[in-house]
Design a protein around this motif. Structure first.
Motif, mmCIF file in Angstrom:
data_model
loop_
_atom_site.group_PDB
_atom_site.id
_atom_site.type_symbol
_atom_site.label_atom_id
_atom_site.label_comp_id
_atom_site.label_asym_id
_atom_site.label_seq_id
_atom_site.Cartn_x
_atom_site.Cartn_y
_atom_site.Cartn_z
ATOM 1 N N PHE A 104 0.807 -1.213 0.000
ATOM 2 C CA PHE A 104 0.000 0.000 0.000
ATOM 3 C C PHE A 104 0.847 1.273 0.000
ATOM 4 C CE2 PHE A 104 -3.027 -3.131 1.743
ATOM 5 C CZ PHE A 104 -4.044 -2.975 0.817
ATOM 6 N N GLY A 105 2.165 1.097 -0.045
ATOM 7 C CA GLY A 105 3.049 2.260 -0.084
ATOM 8 C C GLY A 105 2.879 3.168 1.119
ATOM 9 N N THR A 135 8.409 4.295 -13.970
ATOM 10 C CA THR A 135 6.955 4.319 -13.838
ATOM 11 C C THR A 135 6.392 3.006 -13.292
ATOM 12 O OG1 THR A 135 6.743 3.652 -16.153
ATOM 13 C CG2 THR A 135 6.637 6.002 -15.675
ATOM 14 N N ARG A 136 6.966 1.883 -13.732
ATOM 15 C CA ARG A 136 6.432 0.597 -13.299
ATOM 16 C C ARG A 136 7.119 0.052 -12.051
ATOM 17 N NH1 ARG A 136 5.831 -2.399 -19.162
ATOM 18 N NH2 ARG A 136 4.312 -0.949 -20.026
ATOM 19 N N GLY A 137 8.273 0.599 -11.703
ATOM 20 C CA GLY A 137 9.007 0.112 -10.544
ATOM 21 C C GLY A 137 8.180 0.081 -9.268
ATOM 22 N N PRO A 138 7.506 1.181 -8.906
ATOM 23 C CA PRO A 138 6.689 1.159 -7.688
ATOM 24 C C PRO A 138 5.581 0.110 -7.733
ATOM 25 C CG PRO A 138 7.076 3.412 -8.394
ATOM 26 C CD PRO A 138 7.585 2.516 -9.490
ATOM 27 N N ILE A 139 5.019 -0.110 -8.913
ATOM 28 C CA ILE A 139 3.952 -1.116 -9.041
ATOM 29 C C ILE A 139 4.516 -2.513 -8.799
ATOM 30 C CG2 ILE A 139 2.305 -2.185 -10.639
ATOM 31 C CD1 ILE A 139 2.103 0.596 -11.987
ATOM 32 N N GLY A 165 14.544 -2.712 -4.013
ATOM 33 C CA GLY A 165 13.767 -1.507 -4.294
ATOM 34 C C GLY A 165 14.487 -0.579 -5.250
ATOM 35 N N PHE A 166 15.776 -0.415 -5.032
ATOM 36 C CA PHE A 166 16.568 0.466 -5.887
ATOM 37 C C PHE A 166 16.623 -0.054 -7.321
ATOM 38 C CE2 PHE A 166 20.672 1.610 -7.767
ATOM 39 C CZ PHE A 166 20.593 2.990 -7.718
ATOM 40 N N LEU A 167 16.908 -1.344 -7.481
ATOM 41 C CA LEU A 167 17.043 -1.916 -8.826
ATOM 42 C C LEU A 167 15.725 -1.907 -9.592
ATOM 43 C CD1 LEU A 167 19.432 -4.921 -8.150
ATOM 44 C CD2 LEU A 167 19.964 -2.786 -9.336
ATOM 45 N N ILE A 168 14.637 -2.258 -8.910
ATOM 46 C CA ILE A 168 13.333 -2.247 -9.572
ATOM 47 C C ILE A 168 12.985 -0.823 -9.999
ATOM 48 C CG2 ILE A 168 10.848 -2.614 -9.252
ATOM 49 C CD1 ILE A 168 12.521 -5.179 -9.628
ATOM 50 N N THR A 171 7.145 -3.281 -7.078
ATOM 51 C CA THR A 171 7.484 -3.380 -5.658
ATOM 52 C C THR A 171 6.240 -3.655 -4.824
ATOM 53 O OG1 THR A 171 9.331 -1.857 -5.990
ATOM 54 C CG2 THR A 171 8.584 -2.181 -3.726
ATOM 55 N N ARG A 172 5.163 -2.968 -5.140
ATOM 56 C CA ARG A 172 3.923 -3.162 -4.381
ATOM 57 C C ARG A 172 3.334 -4.551 -4.599
ATOM 58 N NH1 ARG A 172 0.534 2.509 -4.178
ATOM 59 N NH2 ARG A 172 2.221 3.741 -3.245
ATOM 60 N N VAL A 173 3.418 -5.050 -5.822
ATOM 61 C CA VAL A 173 2.940 -6.410 -6.099
ATOM 62 C C VAL A 173 3.779 -7.425 -5.324
ATOM 63 C CG1 VAL A 173 2.739 -8.189 -7.894
ATOM 64 C CG2 VAL A 173 1.910 -5.864 -8.336
ATOM 65 N N ALA A 174 5.089 -7.201 -5.275
ATOM 66 C CA ALA A 174 5.969 -8.098 -4.506
ATOM 67 C C ALA A 174 5.601 -8.063 -3.031
ATOM 68 C CB ALA A 174 7.427 -7.698 -4.709
ATOM 69 N N GLY A 175 5.297 -6.865 -2.510
ATOM 70 C CA GLY A 175 4.871 -6.750 -1.115
ATOM 71 C C GLY A 175 3.588 -7.506 -0.853
ATOM 72 N N ALA A 176 2.630 -7.395 -1.784
ATOM 73 C CA ALA A 176 1.361 -8.106 -1.631
ATOM 74 C C ALA A 176 1.579 -9.614 -1.658
ATOM 75 C CB ALA A 176 0.391 -7.690 -2.739
ATOM 76 N N ALA A 177 2.431 -10.073 -2.570
ATOM 77 C CA ALA A 177 2.711 -11.512 -2.662
ATOM 78 C C ALA A 177 3.363 -12.017 -1.375
ATOM 79 C CB ALA A 177 3.606 -11.791 -3.863
ATOM 80 N N ALA A 178 4.300 -11.230 -0.839
ATOM 81 C CA ALA A 178 4.953 -11.619 0.414
ATOM 82 C C ALA A 178 3.947 -11.642 1.557
ATOM 83 C CB ALA A 178 6.090 -10.654 0.722
ATOM 84 N N GLY A 179 3.048 -10.667 1.584
ATOM 85 C CA GLY A 179 2.022 -10.642 2.628
ATOM 86 C C GLY A 179 1.124 -11.862 2.568
ATOM 87 N N LEU A 180 0.760 -12.283 1.354
ATOM 88 C CA LEU A 180 -0.045 -13.495 1.202
ATOM 89 C C LEU A 180 0.720 -14.726 1.661
ATOM 90 C CD1 LEU A 180 -1.783 -12.789 -2.230
ATOM 91 C CD2 LEU A 180 -2.843 -12.783 0.049
ATOM 92 N N ALA A 181 2.017 -14.735 1.393
ATOM 93 C CA ALA A 181 2.852 -15.842 1.886
ATOM 94 C C ALA A 181 2.843 -15.848 3.416
ATOM 95 C CB ALA A 181 4.277 -15.709 1.363
ATOM 96 N N GLY A 182 2.837 -14.663 4.020
ATOM 97 C CA GLY A 182 2.752 -14.569 5.475
ATOM 98 C C GLY A 182 1.459 -15.156 6.003
ATOM 99 N N VAL A 183 0.353 -14.917 5.291
ATOM 100 C CA VAL A 183 -0.932 -15.509 5.687
ATOM 101 C C VAL A 183 -0.833 -17.030 5.614
ATOM 102 C CG1 VAL A 183 -3.363 -15.744 5.070
ATOM 103 C CG2 VAL A 183 -2.280 -13.484 4.990
ATOM 104 N N ALA A 184 -0.223 -17.540 4.543
ATOM 105 C CA ALA A 184 -0.071 -18.988 4.385
ATOM 106 C C ALA A 184 0.780 -19.570 5.514
ATOM 107 C CB ALA A 184 0.529 -19.305 3.028
#
Length: 199
Positions: free
Chosen positions: A109-110, A174-178, A165-168, A180-193
């Motif tokens: 969610f940035g 323009t797409r780097g933040p997106i 974060g820097f490399l992405i 990064t956010r998708v990666a964060g969401a995927a990691a969060g879902l892994a945390g739920v699992a």
């Protein structure tokens, strides 16, 4: 974001190296350091949380780039001391999984938290990670060397998150933040699992 902003994070990792590099450890010290270093990198839960701390710090930028990872490492050491002293901390495994969910959500969610708030949040989670590291230390490991190992590994994982974060961001402004956010969401879902025992 310029390359010079990576220096504080990398400096944090490098600051931990001299005491390890110039010591002449005995067998217990060597076993302790290697075991300690291997613990954070040997579990998906720790890797995800610690890399997320680095990504979160990168997103916040400024002084948070080094303050947030430094707060995690410092409080994690305190959590490790509690574990080594035999002090019980409740819900350690759940706390580790929740740390992945919360950090993943913050990245997804940035979230633009003040550095002090971000430090407090990662510090809370660091207690659980530190306690888990020390509670699972082998009996043959020297305590200080073991702690140095898991602190160095953690700092390097934070630096990897900052680097991610820097490399992405450099790949696509323009797409780097997106990404990064998708990666964060995927990691969060892994945390739920992980929390429900599915992973």
């Amino acid at each position: 974001m310029s390359l010079r902003l990576l220096r504080p994070a990398l400096g944090l990792a490098a600051a931990l190296v001299p005491s390890v590099a110039f010591a002449h450890p005995g067998h217990a010290d060597a076993v302790g350091f290697v075991s300690g270093f291997g613990h954070p990198v040997g579990g998906l839960d720790h890797v995800l949380a610690m890399v997320l701390v680095g990504v979160f710090a990168f997103q916040l930028g400024g002084r948070a780039l080094w303050l947030v990872p430094a707060a995690f490492v410092a409080v994690m050491a305190a959590g490790g001391a509690l574990g080594m002293a035999g002090v019980e901390v409740p819900f350690v495994e759940a706390g580790i999984a929740i740390s992945i969910i919360a950090l993943g959500a913050a990245v997804a969610f940035g979230v633009r938290a003040p550095a002090a708030v971000a430090m407090a949040m990662v510090g809370l989670f660091a207690i659980f990670h530190g306690h888990a590291h020390s509670a699972e230390a082998p009996e043959t490991a020297a305590g200080a060397a073991y702690a140095a190992g898991f602190m160095l590994a953690t700092a390097l994982l934070h630096a990897a998150g900052v680097g991610f974060g820097f490399l992405i961001g450099k790949v696509s402004e323009t797409r780097g933040p997106i990404v990064t956010r998708v990666a964060g969401a995927a990691a969060g879902l892994a945390g739920v699992a992980i929390l429900v025992g599915a992973l």
